[in-house]
Write an enzyme that holds these catalytic residues in place. Structure first.
Site, PDB file in Angstrom:
ATOM      1  N   ASP A  22       0.741  -1.428   0.422  1.00  0.00           N
ATOM      2  CA  ASP A  22       0.059   0.391  -0.201  1.00  0.00           C
ATOM      3  C   ASP A  22       0.760   1.447  -0.486  1.00  0.00           C
ATOM      4  O   ASP A  22       2.090   1.040   0.041  1.00  0.00           O
ATOM      5  CB  ASP A  22      -0.662  -0.251   1.239  1.00  0.00           C
ATOM      6  N   ASP A  35      -9.934   3.726  -4.420  1.00  0.00           N
ATOM      7  CA  ASP A  35     -11.231   2.697  -3.099  1.00  0.00           C
ATOM      8  C   ASP A  35     -12.061   2.379  -4.144  1.00  0.00           C
ATOM      9  O   ASP A  35     -12.618   3.113  -3.953  1.00  0.00           O
ATOM     10  CB  ASP A  35     -10.831   2.411  -1.920  1.00  0.00           C
TER      11      ASP A  35
HETATM   12  C1  GLA Z   1      -5.687   1.127   1.334  1.00  0.00           C
HETATM   13  C2  GLA Z   1      -5.564   0.411   0.263  1.00  0.00           C
HETATM   14  C3  GLA Z   1      -7.338  -0.644   0.383  1.00  0.00           C
HETATM   15  C4  GLA Z   1      -7.183  -1.588   1.734  1.00  0.00           C
HETATM   16  C5  GLA Z   1      -6.560   0.037   3.080  1.00  0.00           C
HETATM   17  C6  GLA Z   1      -6.526  -0.797   4.280  1.00  0.00           C
HETATM   18  O1  GLA Z   1      -7.064   2.441   1.204  1.00  0.00           O
HETATM   19  O2  GLA Z   1      -6.270   1.111  -1.396  1.00  0.00           O
HETATM   20  O3  GLA Z   1      -7.621  -1.689  -0.802  1.00  0.00           O
HETATM   21  O4  GLA Z   1      -5.801  -2.074   1.940  1.00  0.00           O
HETATM   22  O5  GLA Z   1      -5.839   0.265   2.496  1.00  0.00           O
HETATM   23  O6  GLA Z   1      -6.351   0.377   5.426  1.00  0.00           O
END
Ligand code: GLA
Length: 382
Positions: free
Chosen positions: A145, A200
């Protein structure tokens, strides 16, 4: 010989990461969309059992990946990452062993920053020791990430983890998650097996179609070993209608997205199972050519995405997608698909032959729905 001329002929200019993994888009499960940080080893064990007992594993979903919140600290002396002792009291090695004993693969999550998005210790500056630890635990997959960074480019922060993973004798799938910020499709193929292309997803129709829109120009960058990742599946989480989830799944499949289920698979409805386990839709995603669909037609809220496929008889698969709130008649002209002559038409979602078509194919597509059809030259078939 029938030739398929396709606008989206794969143009792979960078060599894929040389770890031999991800020759087909990975399929599996990830807890984030359903559980967020509320994850523990009980859920993981039950999910491993359910992947097998529901038939999902046999359908191809073999990765069981953790997301954020499995870590609690970093040992101040050894610098090794510490697994959250409350959420995972048995420790990681025994959990990995359990998942492996079911014939599944195991994935972990970390971050190319000081902390993960949920404030757990990140791997920036600790790439080697973390990669070594993951390899000792026998993990198969790492999602990486992009939170709490030092402000440097992902182009600087992602390669060290890729290199650290490559140093291990165990091959580990590397899934980059920098949200498409620096167009990773242009530079990530040599260091990662897949990369997120957007922010996301959330469990809403508008999130799904906004993310879809961002995939329209990315087909040329995908192929065996290197996949665009429009984020995990929301199918089964309750925020969309069954036909909307069906469209989400068909489109993610033809986009050659990693198919990572994001719902509680210990408690799936029949509709959810039917969508996720549709063998003909999965076969499009796992097709050996690995060609990501291009959007070959768009008229207002009607669009057609298509890709050439090789398996189960060569042909072209098209998804006719209606984003409007009323039924629409959608036509796809064969010249837009690079095909001609008489074609047999098969509905892959419902697994039925629809007869033959010449020059073009027209279908009534209900509101917020997708029809997925495969065209095969009738002369080649004989
Ligand atoms: C980010 C990623 C998500 C998830 C969250 C976890 O937002 O894009 O897919 O992994 O972190 O905290």
């Amino acid at each position: 010989m029938q030739k398929y001329f396709f606008i989206c002929v794969i143009l792979i200019t960078l060599n894929a990461l040389d770890n031999g993994l991800g020759r087909k888009p990975p399929m599996g499960w990830n807890p984030w969309n359903k559980y967020g940080c509320n994850i523990n080893e009980e859920i993981v064990r039950q999910t491993a059992d359910a992947l097998v007992s529901t038939g999902l594993a046999a359908a191809g979903y073999i990765y069981l990946n953790l997301d954020d919140c499995w870590q609690s600290d970093r040992d101040p002396v050894t610098k090794r990452i510490i697994v959250d002792p409350i959420r995972f009291p048995s420790g990681m090695p025994s959990l990995v062993q359990y998942v492996h004993s079911k014939g599944l693969k195991f994935g972990l999550y970390s971050d190319a920053g000081m902390q993960t998005c949920e404030g757990k210790p990140g791997s920036l500056g600790y790439e080697d020791i973390d990669a070594q630890t993951y390899a000792e635990w026998d993990i198969d997959y790492l999602k990486y990430d992009n939170c709490h960074t030092d402000g440097t480019s992902p182009k600087v922060r992602y390669p060290p983890m890729s290199a650290a993973l490559m140093k291990q004798s165990k091959k580990i799938y590397f899934s980059m998650c920098e949200w498409g910020l620096e167009k990773p499709w242009l530079w990530a193929p040599p260091i990662a097996n897949s990369w997120r292309t957007t922010g996301d997803i959330s469990d809403h129709w508008y999130s799904f179609i906004a993310i879809l829109e961002e995939q329209a120009h990315l087909a040329q960058y995908a192929g065996p070993g290197q996949w665009n990742d429009p984020d995990m599946l929301e199918v089964g989480n309750g925020g969309m209608k069954t036909h909307e989830y069906q469209a989400h799944f068909a489109l993610w499949a033809i986009l050659k997205a990693p198919l990572l289920i994001g719902c509680d698979i210990t408690n799936m409805s029949q509709e959810t199972k039917k969508i996720l386990m549709n063998p003909e839709v999965i076969a499009v995603n796992q097709d050996s050519l690995g060609i990501q669909a291009s959007r070959v037609k768009k008229v207002l809220t009607s669009e057609v995405w298509a890709a050439e496929v090789a398996d189960n008889g060569p042909g072209v698969v098209a998804v006719l997608f209606n984003q409007a709130s009323l039924t629409e008649s959608i036509t796809i002209e064969f010249d837009k698909l690079g095909i001609s002559g008489t074609q047999s038409v098969r509905d892959l979602i419902n697994q039925v032959e629809l007869g033959q078509a010449t020059t073009s194919y027209t279908c009534q597509v209900p509101a917020h729905s997708a029809v997925m059809v495969k065209f095969r030259d009738v002369h080649t078939d004989q």
